[in-house]
Design a protein around this motif. Structure first.
Motif, mmCIF file in Angstrom:
data_model
loop_
_atom_site.group_PDB
_atom_site.id
_atom_site.type_symbol
_atom_site.label_atom_id
_atom_site.label_comp_id
_atom_site.label_asym_id
_atom_site.label_seq_id
_atom_site.Cartn_x
_atom_site.Cartn_y
_atom_site.Cartn_z
ATOM 1 N N SER A 151 4.580 -54.554 27.161
ATOM 2 C CA SER A 151 5.681 -55.507 27.304
ATOM 3 C C SER A 151 7.006 -54.798 27.589
ATOM 4 C CB SER A 151 5.797 -56.416 26.076
ATOM 5 O OG SER A 151 6.075 -55.674 24.913
ATOM 6 N N PHE A 152 7.227 -53.627 26.987
ATOM 7 C CA PHE A 152 8.470 -52.912 27.288
ATOM 8 C C PHE A 152 8.463 -52.384 28.723
ATOM 9 C CE2 PHE A 152 11.600 -49.482 27.293
ATOM 10 C CZ PHE A 152 12.695 -50.178 26.802
ATOM 11 N N ALA A 153 7.318 -51.879 29.176
ATOM 12 C CA ALA A 153 7.210 -51.401 30.557
ATOM 13 C C ALA A 153 7.499 -52.542 31.533
ATOM 14 C CB ALA A 153 5.834 -50.804 30.820
ATOM 15 N N GLU A 154 6.981 -53.713 31.251
ATOM 16 C CA GLU A 154 7.241 -54.872 32.119
ATOM 17 C C GLU A 154 8.702 -55.304 32.026
ATOM 18 O OE1 GLU A 154 5.414 -56.341 34.523
ATOM 19 O OE2 GLU A 154 3.963 -54.733 34.155
ATOM 20 N N ALA A 155 9.297 -55.178 30.848
ATOM 21 C CA ALA A 155 10.720 -55.504 30.701
ATOM 22 C C ALA A 155 11.560 -54.555 31.554
ATOM 23 C CB ALA A 155 11.139 -55.421 29.227
ATOM 24 N N VAL A 156 11.201 -53.285 31.572
ATOM 25 C CA VAL A 156 11.917 -52.299 32.398
ATOM 26 C C VAL A 156 11.718 -52.623 33.875
ATOM 27 C CG1 VAL A 156 11.984 -49.868 33.108
ATOM 28 C CG2 VAL A 156 11.938 -50.468 30.680
ATOM 29 N N LYS A 157 10.521 -53.000 34.248
ATOM 30 C CA LYS A 157 10.250 -53.371 35.648
ATOM 31 C C LYS A 157 11.105 -54.585 36.031
ATOM 32 C CE LYS A 157 6.448 -54.297 38.788
ATOM 33 N NZ LYS A 157 5.003 -54.479 38.927
ATOM 34 N N TRP A 158 11.189 -55.565 35.147
ATOM 35 C CA TRP A 158 12.023 -56.737 35.395
ATOM 36 C C TRP A 158 13.489 -56.327 35.519
ATOM 37 C CZ3 TRP A 158 15.986 -58.352 32.216
ATOM 38 C CH2 TRP A 158 16.609 -59.557 32.593
ATOM 39 N N TRP A 159 13.940 -55.468 34.606
ATOM 40 C CA TRP A 159 15.327 -55.001 34.594
ATOM 41 C C TRP A 159 15.651 -54.280 35.903
ATOM 42 C CZ3 TRP A 159 17.197 -49.817 32.740
ATOM 43 C CH2 TRP A 159 18.588 -49.795 32.518
ATOM 44 N N ALA A 160 14.748 -53.417 36.335
ATOM 45 C CA ALA A 160 14.956 -52.695 37.599
ATOM 46 C C ALA A 160 14.973 -53.676 38.769
ATOM 47 C CB ALA A 160 13.876 -51.639 37.806
ATOM 48 N N GLY A 161 14.077 -54.653 38.740
ATOM 49 C CA GLY A 161 14.018 -55.653 39.815
ATOM 50 C C GLY A 161 15.267 -56.510 39.897
ATOM 51 N N SER A 162 15.982 -56.633 38.784
ATOM 52 C CA SER A 162 17.225 -57.405 38.791
ATOM 53 C C SER A 162 18.448 -56.506 38.978
ATOM 54 C CB SER A 162 17.348 -58.235 37.505
ATOM 55 O OG SER A 162 17.430 -57.400 36.377
ATOM 56 N N GLY A 163 18.198 -55.259 39.412
ATOM 57 C CA GLY A 163 19.294 -54.351 39.747
ATOM 58 C C GLY A 163 19.914 -53.619 38.571
ATOM 59 N N MET A 164 19.276 -53.686 37.406
ATOM 60 C CA MET A 164 19.770 -53.001 36.198
ATOM 61 C C MET A 164 21.206 -53.397 35.854
ATOM 62 S SD MET A 164 18.204 -49.174 36.565
ATOM 63 C CE MET A 164 16.456 -48.855 36.477
ATOM 64 N N GLU A 165 21.537 -54.642 36.101
ATOM 65 C CA GLU A 165 22.902 -55.118 35.855
ATOM 66 C C GLU A 165 23.195 -55.332 34.369
ATOM 67 O OE1 GLU A 165 25.233 -55.161 38.208
ATOM 68 O OE2 GLU A 165 23.688 -54.446 39.578
ATOM 69 N N ILE A 166 22.175 -55.688 33.605
ATOM 70 C CA ILE A 166 22.365 -55.917 32.168
ATOM 71 C C ILE A 166 22.488 -54.558 31.487
ATOM 72 C CG2 ILE A 166 21.308 -56.880 30.077
ATOM 73 C CD1 ILE A 166 19.781 -58.816 31.920
ATOM 74 N N PRO A 167 23.449 -54.393 30.581
ATOM 75 C CA PRO A 167 23.600 -53.103 29.897
ATOM 76 C C PRO A 167 22.333 -52.737 29.101
ATOM 77 C CG PRO A 167 25.484 -54.530 29.459
ATOM 78 C CD PRO A 167 24.472 -55.363 30.163
ATOM 79 N N PRO A 168 22.007 -51.447 29.038
ATOM 80 C CA PRO A 168 20.817 -51.018 28.297
ATOM 81 C C PRO A 168 20.759 -51.551 26.863
ATOM 82 C CG PRO A 168 21.646 -49.199 29.589
ATOM 83 C CD PRO A 168 22.661 -50.316 29.703
#
Length: 180
Positions: A151-168
């Motif tokens: 689930s964390f790996a998929e969350a990172v994939k989602w985050w990258a797909g959205s341009g990493m705009e949300i702060p870590p």
């Protein structure tokens, strides 16, 4: 590793990064990496067996730093005093992924996504092995561990797909809220 070897590895990493900007992972050849890094074939193979090994080395470099016992303040973040909790480590990891945003987004959006995620999950497993949520005590640990890692790996994939705009910090906060 001596200074000369470090410089060569850095040249290979940078060459690989430049090539990823132009081509998909599967279309990059070792010869192109060699040419871009301006090194000899034997030099490349002294460091990496394949380009997949190079991708794995990038993961190792990111995770090696996060697992280090001695951390210094860095340009975009400072985990030198706090890097003990799972939240700290995941946030620190996301900062490093964000620093390599361009490459990570390219790798996760192309055919290399599965390979990168396989390597990534191997290292994530180490982060999550000691984390236990009391609400899951009746579930086999390996099942819970697989869930956290995937689930964390998929969350990172989602985050990258959205341009990493949300702060870590916010991404980790969202993730941790779902693990309670």
């Amino acid at each position: 590793m001596d200074r000369r070897q470090q410089k060569t590895r850095e040249a290979i990493f940078k060459a690989f990064s430049r090539l990823l900007e132009k081509k998909s992972y599967n279309h990059i050849t070792v010869q192109e990496i060699i040419n871009e890094a301006n090194i000899g074939r034997s030099t490349f193979y002294a460091h990496f067996e394949t380009k997949d090994d190079l991708l794995n080395a990038i993961c190792r470099q990111i995770f090696g730093h996060i697992f280090s016992n001695v951390l210094n303040a860095e340009e975009h973040h400072d985990f030198s005093k706090e890097n003990n909790t799972l939240t700290d480590k995941l946030t620190h990891l996301l900062y490093h992924l964000k620093e390599q945003k361009k490459d990570i987004i390219i790798v996760l959006s192309g055919e290399s996504s599965d390979l990168f995620l396989r390597y990534f999950k191997t290292y994530l497993r180490q982060l999550f092995e000691d984390y236990e949520s009391p609400s899951f005590s009746a579930i086999p640990k390996n099942f819970v561990l697989n869930h956290y890692v995937s689930s964390f790996a998929e969350a990172v994939k989602w985050w990258a797909g959205s341009g990493m705009e949300i702060p870590p910090e916010k991404v980790v906060e969202y993730y941790m809220a779902l693990t309670k």
